[in-house]
Design a protein around this motif. Structure first.
Motif, PDB file in Angstrom:
ATOM      1  N   GLU A  75       0.875  -1.158   0.000  1.00 51.72           N
ATOM      2  CA  GLU A  75       0.000   0.000   0.000  1.00 51.72           C
ATOM      3  C   GLU A  75       0.916   1.212   0.000  1.00 51.72           C
ATOM      4  N   THR A 101      -6.360  11.077   2.165  1.00 50.79           N
ATOM      5  CA  THR A 101      -7.676  10.584   1.737  1.00 50.79           C
ATOM      6  C   THR A 101      -7.729   9.072   1.690  1.00 50.79           C
ATOM      7  N   THR A 102      -6.595   8.400   1.933  1.00 49.88           N
ATOM      8  CA  THR A 102      -6.560   6.946   1.834  1.00 49.88           C
ATOM      9  C   THR A 102      -5.574   6.375   2.847  1.00 49.88           C
ATOM     10  N   SER A 103      -5.666   5.094   3.099  1.00 50.44           N
ATOM     11  CA  SER A 103      -4.776   4.435   4.053  1.00 50.44           C
ATOM     12  C   SER A 103      -3.343   4.421   3.534  1.00 50.44           C
ATOM     13  N   ARG A 284      -5.085   4.736   9.085  1.00 54.86           N
ATOM     14  CA  ARG A 284      -6.365   4.441   8.449  1.00 54.86           C
ATOM     15  C   ARG A 284      -7.357   5.548   8.779  1.00 54.86           C
TER      16      ARG A 284
END
Length: 288
Positions: A75, A101-103, A284
């Protein structure tokens, strides 16, 4: 705590903060860094002349300043090198620098900044999980490490490079692996960075060592039935020589509770960097 300021820290007028992200073929991967210096204005160092100046400056902080580029191995991973809390705070709060805006994972954050990172994450409505930290051990005089001894010559002849086909066995025996994301990570570093193993009579790896994307030695492991044969010491010695020839600083990450590995590297001349602890923290968004 206010999300617009950190602990009353302020920036000196006209001071500068650098660098957002470096991507260049002119320098080795370990110089693809995110660097923050005393704050306030951000600018990109994208030409070779400025990057070489940066390289010289960062050498004073090795190995703490070795940081990998943001990547998609498993990720998104963000790595930062900073010597200043205020600078780091302003850098992390900037949505043009960090994608909130995302992990994502904070890779190799210095544990002295963990409270700051947790405060920023809370401001951005993110949760953060912090596993055990890792110690850093450095071999300052690699030329003093003894070469492979005559009694280990036979085993040394069975040292081979790992390749992606070996990713399964490495991942299966890795503390933080044994799942699909771990497998993809292991495959990626096997493809890109030095790694070595000792093969048995059937050409299967029984002991191995890899290199993280940060340039550190890691994932050292020997199958239980093949321990106490000197394989780990042999592989560390091999990797030291290889990294030395590449002009890389010689260091490793060791989990704080891993006393056996600590003792092994200590016997080989590695010394702990007392002021450096790294943590890999997972961020997260708050669940709605």
């Amino acid at each position: 705590m206010s999300c617009s300021n950190y602990g009353g820290l302020t920036s000196a007028p006209g001071s500068v903060s650098a660098v957002q992200h470096i991507s260049t073929r002119a320098l080795p991967l370990w110089l693809k860094v995110i660097l923050s210096l005393p704050p306030r204005t951000m600018f990109l160092l994208l030409n070779e002349e400025k990057l070489l100046i940066l390289e010289k400056a960062l050498q004073n902080y090795l190995p703490a300043s070795i940081k990998d580029e943001t990547n998609n191995l498993v990720e998104s991973t963000l790595t930062v090198f900073s010597k200043d809390q205020s600078s780091l705070y302003h850098l992390l709060m900037d949505d043009n620098v960090v994608n909130w805006t995302t992990s994502f994972t904070f890779g190799g954050i210095n544990t002295s900044f963990l409270e700051l990172v947790k405060d920023v994450a809370a401001c951005k409505k993110f949760t953060i999980s912090i596993p055990n930290s890792s110690r850093v051990m450095i071999l300052e005089e690699p030329e003093d490490l003894r070469d492979i001894t005559p009694e280990m010559t036979d085993v040394a002849s069975r040292i081979s490079c790992l390749d992606p086909s070996h990713a399964q066995i490495v991942n299966r025996n890795w503390k933080y692996g044994n799942d699909d994301s771990g497998l993809q990570f292991v495959k990626s570093i096997l493809e890109k960075f030095p790694s070595y193993c000792v093969l048995d009579e059937t050409d299967n790896p029984v002991s191995w060592i890899l290199t993280y994307q940060y340039g550190a030695m890691g994932l050292l492991y020997t199958l239980p039935e093949h321990r106490r044969k000197g394989f780990a010491k042999l592989l560390v010695t091999k990797m030291v020589k290889v990294l030395q020839n590449l002009g890389q600083p010689i260091y490793c990450f060791i989990d704080e509770e891993n006393t056996k590995s600590y003792q092994l590297f200590e016997k080989l001349g590695f010394k702990e960097a007392p002021d450096i602890r790294f943590s890999w923290s997972w961020c997260r968004p708050f669940q709605k």
